[in-house]
Design an enzyme around this catalytic site. Structure first.
Site, short mmCIF file in Angstrom:
data_model
loop_
_atom_site.label_atom_id
_atom_site.label_comp_id
_atom_site.label_asym_id
_atom_site.label_seq_id
_atom_site.Cartn_x
_atom_site.Cartn_y
_atom_site.Cartn_z
CD GLN A 101 -2.43 -1.25 2.76
OE1 GLN A 101 -3.46 -0.64 3.05
NE2 GLN A 101 -1.81 -1.99 3.66
CB VAL A 103 3.14 6.09 -2.42
CG1 VAL A 103 1.66 5.74 -2.47
CG2 VAL A 103 3.42 7.07 -1.26
CG HIS A 119 -3.02 2.69 -1.72
ND1 HIS A 119 -3.02 2.51 -0.35
CD2 HIS A 119 -4.17 2.13 -2.17
CE1 HIS A 119 -4.13 1.85 0.00
NE2 HIS A 119 -4.83 1.61 -1.09
N GLY A 186 2.96 -4.41 9.06
CA GLY A 186 2.94 -2.96 9.30
C GLY A 186 1.77 -2.23 8.68
CB THR A 187 -1.07 -2.62 6.92
OG1 THR A 187 -2.32 -1.99 6.60
CG2 THR A 187 -1.23 -4.13 6.87
CG ASN A 212 0.80 -3.82 13.41
OD1 ASN A 212 1.15 -2.92 14.17
ND2 ASN A 212 0.03 -3.59 12.36
CB ALA A 230 8.38 -4.86 10.14
C1 BJW Z 1 4.67 -1.15 12.61
C2 BJW Z 1 5.85 -0.49 12.82
C3 BJW Z 1 7.00 -1.26 12.78
C4 BJW Z 1 4.32 0.97 12.93
N1 BJW Z 1 6.92 -2.56 12.55
N2 BJW Z 1 4.60 -2.44 12.40
C5 BJW Z 1 -16.35 1.57 4.64
C6 BJW Z 1 -16.03 0.24 4.51
C7 BJW Z 1 -15.14 -0.17 3.53
C8 BJW Z 1 -14.56 0.76 2.67
C9 BJW Z 1 -14.89 2.08 2.81
C10 BJW Z 1 -15.78 2.48 3.77
N3 BJW Z 1 -15.91 3.83 3.67
C11 BJW Z 1 -15.11 4.26 2.68
C12 BJW Z 1 -14.49 3.21 2.14
C13 BJW Z 1 -13.52 3.24 1.06
C14 BJW Z 1 -12.18 3.77 1.44
C15 BJW Z 1 -11.75 3.21 2.80
O1 BJW Z 1 -11.20 2.13 2.91
N4 BJW Z 1 -11.97 3.96 3.88
C16 BJW Z 1 -11.71 3.46 5.23
C17 BJW Z 1 -10.68 4.38 5.91
C18 BJW Z 1 -12.99 3.41 5.96
N5 BJW Z 1 -11.30 3.33 0.41
C19 BJW Z 1 -11.13 4.01 -0.72
O2 BJW Z 1 -11.67 5.08 -0.93
C20 BJW Z 1 -10.26 3.36 -1.77
N6 BJW Z 1 -10.90 3.37 -3.03
C21 BJW Z 1 -12.08 2.76 -3.25
O3 BJW Z 1 -12.70 2.19 -2.36
O4 BJW Z 1 -12.51 2.84 -4.55
C22 BJW Z 1 -13.82 2.40 -4.85
C23 BJW Z 1 -14.70 3.62 -4.92
C24 BJW Z 1 -14.60 4.45 -6.01
C25 BJW Z 1 -15.43 5.55 -6.10
C26 BJW Z 1 -16.30 5.85 -5.06
C27 BJW Z 1 -16.35 5.03 -3.94
C28 BJW Z 1 -15.54 3.90 -3.87
C29 BJW Z 1 -8.96 4.14 -1.96
C30 BJW Z 1 -8.12 4.14 -0.71
C31 BJW Z 1 -6.88 5.02 -0.94
C32 BJW Z 1 -6.02 5.12 0.32
N7 BJW Z 1 -5.02 6.12 0.09
C33 BJW Z 1 -3.99 6.35 1.11
C34 BJW Z 1 -3.11 7.52 0.62
C35 BJW Z 1 -2.21 7.03 -0.51
C36 BJW Z 1 -1.33 8.10 -1.03
C37 BJW Z 1 -0.34 8.60 -0.01
O5 BJW Z 1 0.51 7.84 0.48
O6 BJW Z 1 -0.44 9.78 0.31
O7 BJW Z 1 -3.22 5.17 1.31
S1 BJW Z 1 -4.64 6.68 2.74
C38 BJW Z 1 -3.38 5.80 3.61
O8 BJW Z 1 -3.93 4.62 4.27
C39 BJW Z 1 -2.44 5.27 2.53
C40 BJW Z 1 -2.10 3.92 3.05
O9 BJW Z 1 -1.62 3.10 1.99
C41 BJW Z 1 -3.40 3.45 3.64
C42 BJW Z 1 -3.23 2.35 4.66
O10 BJW Z 1 -2.49 2.76 5.75
P1 BJW Z 1 -1.45 1.75 6.42
O11 BJW Z 1 -0.39 1.44 5.46
O12 BJW Z 1 -2.17 0.62 7.01
O13 BJW Z 1 -0.76 2.69 7.53
P2 BJW Z 1 -1.29 3.06 9.02
O14 BJW Z 1 -0.56 4.27 9.42
O15 BJW Z 1 -2.75 3.10 9.06
O16 BJW Z 1 -0.82 1.83 9.91
C43 BJW Z 1 0.55 1.57 10.19
C44 BJW Z 1 0.62 0.28 10.98
O17 BJW Z 1 1.98 -0.08 11.13
C45 BJW Z 1 0.02 0.39 12.40
O18 BJW Z 1 -0.83 -0.73 12.61
C46 BJW Z 1 1.25 0.32 13.31
O19 BJW Z 1 0.99 -0.35 14.53
C47 BJW Z 1 2.22 -0.46 12.47
N8 BJW Z 1 3.63 -0.17 12.71
N9 BJW Z 1 5.55 0.88 13.05
C48 BJW Z 1 5.67 -3.11 12.40
N10 BJW Z 1 8.22 -0.68 13.00
#
Ligand code: BJW
Ligand code: ZN
Length: 247
Positions: A101, A103, A119, A186-187, A212, A230
C-alpha cells in the site's frame, strides 16, 4: 529475539508462493512516518482530510506541501532490514511477491522485483485534465504546477474515493489467491479494497502471518501474530528458517 513457531518454519519449507502485503509500518524504521496511531505524523490532519481529490481541488497548495514534504523524507530514506529480508528471500523461495500500500518505492530499492503498488507511487505525477505524466522536476516557484493544457498536476497516488490501478490490484489479487503464506506487515488493515486481499488469501487457503507493533482487527483471525518491529521480526523469521534448512 521473538520465538518463531516451529509450525510456521515447517510451512515455509513447504511453501512455493509467499506474499508480503505491506503498509506504512514497514517503512517506519526507515524514518517514514505512518498515517495513523500515536506515532502517525499526520495526527494534525486525518489522512481522509488530505488524501482526497476534493481536498486537492479545495487547497492544492496544502496538499502539495504535504506531498513535497513526504517526498523529501522518502528520498532521504533507505530500505531497512524488513525490506532487505523480503528482497533476499527471493533467492530462497520459488515465488516472492510484494503487494504494497506504500508509495515510497522502498521495496524496489531494496531489490524486490515483483512488486504491486496498490496506492500508486509518490515519484510520479500526472495532469488531472489530460492525464499526461509529468515526471520531470516540477516547478513550484509560481504556485501549484500546471500542465501545458492548463490542468493542475497531481501526484500519481490513490486517494480516498478513487479506484485502485486495475493491473496492480488484479496482480495483487492473483498473488493472494495463489499464495501459500501471506504475511501482513505494518498495516492497520483499515483501508479497503486493499485490506480485502488478506481475506481473499485466507479464503484461498493461505496461512496468514501478521507482523505489527500492536493488535489489529486481523489479529484474532491470523494464523500467527508477531508483535514488534518488522525490521527485527522478519530477519528473525528468515534466520530461523535458514537455521532449520542448514542454509
Ligand atoms: C509497525 C511499525 C514497525 C508501525 N513494525 N509495524 C467503509 C467500509 C469499507 C470501505 C470504505 C468504507 N468507507 C469508505 C471506504 C472506502 C475507502 C476506505 O477504505 N476507507 C476506510 C478508511 C474506511 N477506500 C477508498 O476510498 C479506496 N478506493 C475505493 O474504495 O474505490 C472504490 C470507490 C470508487 C469511487 C467511489 C467510492 C468507492 C482508496 C483508498 C486510498 C487510500 N489512500 C492512502 C493515501 C495514498 C497516497 C499517499 O501515500 O499519500 O493510502 S490513505 C493511507 O492509508 C495510505 C495507506 O496506503 C493506507 C493504509 O495505511 P497503512 O499502510 O495501514 O498505515 P497506518 O498508518 O494506518 O498503519 C501503520 C501500521 O503499522 C500500524 O498498525 C502500526 O501499529 C504499524 N507499525 N511501526 C511493524 N516498525
Ligand atoms: Zn494536461
Amino acid at each position: 529475539m521473538i520465538r518463531i513457531d516451529n509450525n510456521l518454519i515447517e510451512a515455509l519449507k513447504e511453501s512455493k508462493s509467499i506474499v508480503f502485503f505491506t503498509g506504512a509500518g514497514i517503512s517506519a524504521e526507515s524514518g517514514i512516518p505512518t498515517f495513523r496511531g500515536k506515532e502517525g505524523l499526520w495526527n494534525k490532519f486525518r489522512p481522509e482530510e488530505l488524501a482526497s481529490f476534493n481536498a486537492f481541488i479545495k487547497n492544492p497548495k496544502l496538499v502539495w506541501e504535504w506531498y513535497n514534504y513526504r517526498r523529501k523524507i522518502v528520498h532521504e530514506a533507505q530500505p531497512n532490514p524488513a525490506h532487505l529480508t523480503i528482497a533476499e528471500m527471493q533467492n530462497h523461495f520459488k515465488d516472492v511477491t510484494v503487494v504494497t500500500q506504500n508509495v515510497d518505492n522502498l521495496h524496489r530499492r531494496a531489490g524486490s522485483n515483483k512488486v504491486f503498488e496498490l496506492h500508486g507511487n509518490i515519484e510520479r505525477n500526472f495532469c488531472i485534465n489530460c492525464k499526461k505524466f509529468h515526471n520531470e522536476e516540477l516547478d513550484f516557484s509560481t504556485g501549484v504546477p500546471k500542465c501545458e493544457c492548463g490542468g493542475l498536476i497531481r501526484p500519481d497516488v490513490v486517494w480516498f474515493g478513487e479506484y485502485l490501478p486495475e493491473d496492480q490490484f488484479l496482480g495483487g489479487e492473483k498473488a493472494a489467491i495463489e499464495s501459500d503464506i501471506f504475511f501482513v506487515v505494518g498495516t492497520s488493515v483499515v483501508v479497503y479494497p486493499a485490506a480485502g486481499l488478506i481475506y481473499t488469501a485466507k479464503a484461498s487457503g493461505a496461512i496468514i502471518v501478521e507482523v505489527n507493533l500492536e493488535e489489529t482487527d486481523l489479529s484474532s483471525s491470523a494464523n500467527y501474530s508477531y508483535f514488534g518491529k518488522a525490521g527485527e521480526i522478519l530477519p528473525n523469521i528468515f534466520e530461523e528458517y535458514k537455521l532449520n534448512t542448514n542454509l
